[in-house]
Write an enzyme that holds these catalytic residues in place. Structure first.
Site, mmCIF file in Angstrom:
data_model
loop_
_atom_site.group_PDB
_atom_site.id
_atom_site.type_symbol
_atom_site.label_atom_id
_atom_site.label_comp_id
_atom_site.label_asym_id
_atom_site.label_seq_id
_atom_site.Cartn_x
_atom_site.Cartn_y
_atom_site.Cartn_z
ATOM 1 N N ILE A 1 6.867 6.228 16.985
ATOM 2 C CA ILE A 1 6.815 6.964 15.924
ATOM 3 C C ILE A 1 5.612 7.927 15.885
ATOM 4 O O ILE A 1 5.715 8.975 15.714
ATOM 5 C CB ILE A 1 6.691 5.979 14.537
ATOM 6 N N ARG B 1 0.938 14.118 13.161
ATOM 7 C CA ARG B 1 1.418 14.068 11.557
ATOM 8 C C ARG B 1 1.738 15.558 11.006
ATOM 9 O O ARG B 1 1.114 15.570 9.819
ATOM 10 C CB ARG B 1 0.544 13.052 10.886
ATOM 11 N N ARG C 1 -3.904 10.186 3.364
ATOM 12 C CA ARG C 1 -2.306 10.761 3.897
ATOM 13 C C ARG C 1 -1.642 11.123 2.403
ATOM 14 O O ARG C 1 -0.998 12.289 2.191
ATOM 15 C CB ARG C 1 -1.697 9.854 4.655
ATOM 16 N N CYS D 1 -5.076 8.400 8.737
ATOM 17 C CA CYS D 1 -5.569 7.969 10.029
ATOM 18 C C CYS D 1 -5.165 8.793 10.966
ATOM 19 O O CYS D 1 -4.086 9.491 11.145
ATOM 20 C CB CYS D 1 -4.822 6.409 10.367
ATOM 21 N N LYS E 1 0.641 -1.292 0.117
ATOM 22 C CA LYS E 1 -0.153 0.066 0.155
ATOM 23 C C LYS E 1 0.805 1.271 -0.080
ATOM 24 O O LYS E 1 0.778 2.020 -0.777
ATOM 25 C CB LYS E 1 -0.898 0.061 1.356
ATOM 26 N N ASN E 2 1.739 1.239 0.905
ATOM 27 C CA ASN E 2 2.491 2.680 1.034
ATOM 28 C C ASN E 2 3.440 2.956 0.037
ATOM 29 O O ASN E 2 3.761 3.955 -0.315
ATOM 30 C CB ASN E 2 3.305 2.579 2.426
ATOM 31 N N ILE F 1 3.507 18.141 8.564
ATOM 32 C CA ILE F 1 4.268 18.091 7.310
ATOM 33 C C ILE F 1 5.417 19.164 7.020
ATOM 34 O O ILE F 1 5.934 19.483 6.114
ATOM 35 C CB ILE F 1 3.413 18.042 6.034
ATOM 36 N N ASP F 2 5.597 19.524 8.339
ATOM 37 C CA ASP F 2 6.834 20.527 8.397
ATOM 38 C C ASP F 2 8.167 20.186 7.558
ATOM 39 O O ASP F 2 8.774 21.047 6.831
ATOM 40 C CB ASP F 2 7.235 20.951 9.828
ATOM 41 N N ARG G 1 -9.115 0.471 3.445
ATOM 42 C CA ARG G 1 -8.265 1.246 2.805
ATOM 43 C C ARG G 1 -6.890 0.500 2.685
ATOM 44 O O ARG G 1 -6.025 1.081 1.792
ATOM 45 C CB ARG G 1 -7.876 2.476 3.533
ATOM 46 N N ASP H 1 3.864 -0.106 11.974
ATOM 47 C CA ASP H 1 2.631 -0.447 11.326
ATOM 48 C C ASP H 1 2.378 -1.886 11.689
ATOM 49 O O ASP H 1 0.928 -2.599 11.842
ATOM 50 C CB ASP H 1 2.277 -0.466 9.837
#
Ligand code: EPU
Length: 418
Positions: free
Chosen positions: A326, A121, A92, A116, A22-23, A123-124, A396, A304
């Site tokens: 994480i 989370r 995401r 999720c 998926k990722n 995004i900097d 998903r 995960d």
């Protein structure tokens, strides 16, 4: 609304074939937008996150030919650079259109991504990376307008080895002038998959899979194809399940190296595995021993796998510790495991699990994708009936989860409820 209903304690035997990662797939699809010609992606998992990304490509004026597990994407007519809020917030990975469109069109207008709810989370690192390449960023509430007259290679140090930031910066830098070096890059196999795809198009990327990635910018990217690597998270989920109720359950289409930290920990807990290059056979272990799990960046114990693994820890003798490092919010499933009979205490991101405790069926809710996977495992090992709500999260990320589990003997179905 849909619900998963499980009647537990059926022994699982036979073969589960692992789908594409998926990722990786959710980065490869946006990466196709960088290409000036058409691209082909094979072994694409049939999951709802894929459909959400294809909706964005269609809106941008890309053309898609879709066959089962194969996508042909022609992005050369893409003109639009605006992604509306409802699409950006569906998942995401919509954030990969930032790097891809910035590289291709030097402009992108997009909203903060969805996905999720497992932590802040931010995004900097992505945004700082784009700025280092010469882009300006205007932010209006949740909307980002990212623009560059031209992108220029630079040396970038990531404060944390973020998967998303590494890929996003790599995407933008592929079409920058000059050389970009990313230090403290993430090393996940998905990054190698994306770099290989870009190199197949004519990009000049070296070092993917190590902590230093070098990207020499190019002007034009030509027709190319790529195969999505097997999903190590899906494989891990089914391996954990097989360790609890498998009987010679064969997990096929895996890359052994990607599962190393899970295999080591399962063995430590007393699971017997027959590990081959591309498959693993697993049977339920009789006397599981308590172990401690701490999630880390790859090649450490993947975050995960943490939630599914915590279910196995409820069946181990003694006190196990599961520490998530994480994300701040990956314990949403624990209350439901306790409702099913587990004995777990959570303090911040550390769960202390006393076992073994038999689990019994209950009504539970998936709070995120991997929490959902954990509850499916719990339902399959529990006595009686478990119903899981919010299953959209699970769909998903797990291709044909019901079919795959039914084929090996599970009693699991999806029902429509009012
Ligand atoms: N982070 C920041 N700033 C940034 C980027 C990340 O603070 O700019 C922090 C995050 O808040 C998080 C940590 O760094 O605490 C890790 O984030 P990372 O960027 O590595 O993860 P991601 O790109 O958001 C991807 C996967 C996740 C997977 C992680 C780690 C996708 C779409 N998501 O997320 O997958 O857990 O890498 O491997 O590829 C899942 O599949 O269930 C899932 C959550």
């Amino acid at each position: 609304m849909k619900q998963i209903v499980i009647n537990g304690q059926k022994t699982l035997t036979g073969t589960i074939k692992i789908s594409g990662m998926k990722n990786s797939a959710v980065a490869l699809i946006p990466a196709s937008v960088l290409c000036d010609e058409d691209t082909t992606i094979t072994n694409v998992p049939e999951i709802s996150d894929k459909d959400a990304l294809l909706d964005i490509i269609k809106l941008l004026n890309g053309t898609i030919e879709e066959e089962p597990r194969t996508l042909k994407i022609d992005s050369h007519k893409i003109e639009s650079v605006t992604i509306p809020e409802n699409l950006a917030k569906k998942l995401r990975a919509s954030y990969y259109f930032m790097g891809a469109l910035l590289g291709r069109k030097k402009h992108v207008e997009i909203f903060f991504p969805g996905g999720c709810n497992i932590g802040e989370r931010k995004i900097d690192f992505h945004l700082k990376g784009f700025q280092a390449l010469g882009a300006t960023i205007e932010q209006e509430n949740d909307k980002y307008i990212i623009h560059a007259e031209k992108l220029k290679g630079n040396t970038i140090y990531l404060d944390f080895a973020s998967v998303g930031a590494t890929i996003n910066i790599m995407l933008a830098a592929t079409k920058a002038e000059g050389t970009t070096i990313i230090h403290n890059a993430a090393k996940e196999p998905d990054i190698i998959n994306v770099a290989t795809f870009l190199n197949n198009m004519g990009a000049k990327i070296s070092g993917a899979g190590t902590s230093t990635i070098k990207i020499k910018g190019v002007n034009y990217l030509h027709k190319a194809s790529i195969e999505v690597i097997p999903d190590r998270i899906e494989a891990g989920t089914y391996l954990i399940l097989g360790s609890l109720i498998g009987q010679n359950l064969r997990i096929e289409n895996i890359i052994k190296k990607h599962l190393k930290s899970l295999i080591l920990n399962l063995k430590k807990a007393g699971v017997q595995l027959k590990v081959h290059q591309h498959s693993i056979e697993v049977s339920a272990a009789k006397n599981l021993k308590a172990i401690n799990i701490k999630t880390l960046v790859y090649p450490g114990f993947v975050t995960d796998w943490g939630q599914p693994m915590s279910v196995l820890l409820t069946q181990c003798k003694g006190t196990s510790i599961f520490e998530e490092t994480i994300y701040e919010n990956r314990m949403g499933h624990v209350g439901y495991l306790n409702r099913m009979g587990a004995n777990i205490k959570v303090n911040n991101q550390i769960a202390t699990i006393e076992g073994p405790t038999p689990l019994h069926g209950s009504q539970v809710i998936a709070t995120d994708l991997r929490a959902g996977a954990a509850l499916v495992i719990a339902g399959l090992i529990a006595e009686g009936t478990t119903t899981i709500d919010n299953i959209e999260y699970i769909l998903r990320g797990y291709e044909q989860i019901i079919e795959k589990l039914t084929n090996v003997g599970a009693n699991i179905k999806i029902i429509d409820i009012k």
